[in-house]
Enzyme design. Sequence first.
Site, PDB file in Angstrom:
ATOM      1  CG  HIS A 178      -0.219   0.119   2.521  1.00 29.45           C
ATOM      2  ND1 HIS A 178       0.466  -0.920   3.085  1.00 29.45           N
ATOM      3  CD2 HIS A 178      -0.072   1.166   3.380  1.00 29.45           C
ATOM      4  CE1 HIS A 178       0.997  -0.548   4.227  1.00 29.45           C
ATOM      5  NE2 HIS A 178       0.703   0.724   4.436  1.00 29.45           N
TER       6      HIS A 178
ATOM      7  CG  ASP B  80       1.576   4.982   4.877  1.00 33.75           C
ATOM      8  OD1 ASP B  80       1.066   3.852   4.910  1.00 33.75           O
ATOM      9  OD2 ASP B  80       2.691   5.255   5.385  1.00 33.75           O
TER      10      ASP B  80
ATOM     11  CG  HIS C  99       4.953   1.028   3.048  1.00 32.40           C
ATOM     12  ND1 HIS C  99       4.376   2.177   2.570  1.00 32.40           N
ATOM     13  CD2 HIS C  99       4.382   0.811   4.256  1.00 32.40           C
ATOM     14  CE1 HIS C  99       3.508   2.633   3.437  1.00 32.40           C
ATOM     15  NE2 HIS C  99       3.476   1.824   4.482  1.00 32.40           N
TER      16      HIS C  99
ATOM     17  NE  ARG D  88       2.136   5.642   9.418  1.00 37.79           N
ATOM     18  CZ  ARG D  88       1.142   5.152   8.704  1.00 37.79           C
ATOM     19  NH1 ARG D  88       1.269   3.991   8.106  1.00 37.79           N
ATOM     20  NH2 ARG D  88       0.014   5.819   8.594  1.00 37.79           N
TER      21      ARG D  88
HETATM   22  C1  SIN Z   1       3.018   0.831   7.714  1.00 31.95           C
HETATM   23  O1  SIN Z   1       2.358   0.257   6.865  1.00 31.95           O
HETATM   24  O2  SIN Z   1       3.059   2.035   7.784  1.00 31.95           O
HETATM   25  C2  SIN Z   1       3.822   0.015   8.687  1.00 31.95           C
HETATM   26  C3  SIN Z   1       4.981  -0.675   8.048  1.00 31.95           C
HETATM   27  C4  SIN Z   1       5.685  -1.563   9.015  1.00 31.95           C
HETATM   28  O3  SIN Z   1       5.227  -1.727  10.152  1.00 31.95           O
HETATM   29  O4  SIN Z   1       6.718  -2.117   8.637  1.00 31.95           O
END
Ligand code: SIN
Length: 273
Positions: A93, A95, A249, A264
Amino acid sequence: MEVRPLTGGLGAEIIGADIRSAEQFGEIQEAYSEYSVIVLRGQSISPEDHLKFARQFGPINVNRFFKPVDGHPEIATVLKEKNQKQAVGEGWHTDHSYDQRPAMGSILHALEMPPYGGDTLFASMAAAYDALSPKMREILDQLSAVHSSRHVFGADTLDSEAAKSGRLGNAKAATQEAVHPVVITHPLSGRRGLYVNPVFTTHIQGLTNDESAAMLGMLYEHCKKPEFHCRVRWQVGDVTMWDNRATWHKAINDYHGYRRLMHRITVDGVALT
Ligand code: SIN
């Protein structure tokens, strides 16, 4: 500070940097623009340092659905407990692609890591676009796609482990829908890249459901080629920042029985053209 490219497609790890240093910010920003994913190894930082670093890139984009860190509503908790089965962000995806002005970047700080696994994969959307035939690029250049938060964070997901455990919440706020070009021009580099993703993109406008599913399915298979990828192997203290306009990612969920905790922060972006 030493910048070491991770692969030929994207990503670099940066050794010897301190994200608290104002003097080093210019060099870090340059590496971010060049590699789209930067892994800043070994940071000893507080949530305030994390926020201060993020604000140098732009205003914070507060996530509506992730559990916030206590006392820091602008920081989202990305957590999998040792008794939980699902990780946040397991599907490929980008973000916040469901927003009219999607977040430009995300900055993830590793606080607790399992003894193995828990890596994050990234894919370069510009490298994937460049590898398509000129004719396919021409077709895609004329298309737009719809992105939505509803099916991922809305009422239909209340039964999920993430919602029941409180890792994700606020389902009634999942009302976002946005239309973006299937191929965007990166706001900083000017490079063309694909901007559809398997989690949030619902369909391509103007195509039948079957046509849209076939077109998106072909693009998703293409973007999953390892030639466009890099893999971040985390250590506690690492901070990874990625460009949401240039990458996909995916969190690798291969550490059952162990806890993984990240913080995050996402940074505001602009409308995409
Ligand atoms: C996310 O999708 O922002 C998290 C990625 C992760 O936890 O590695």
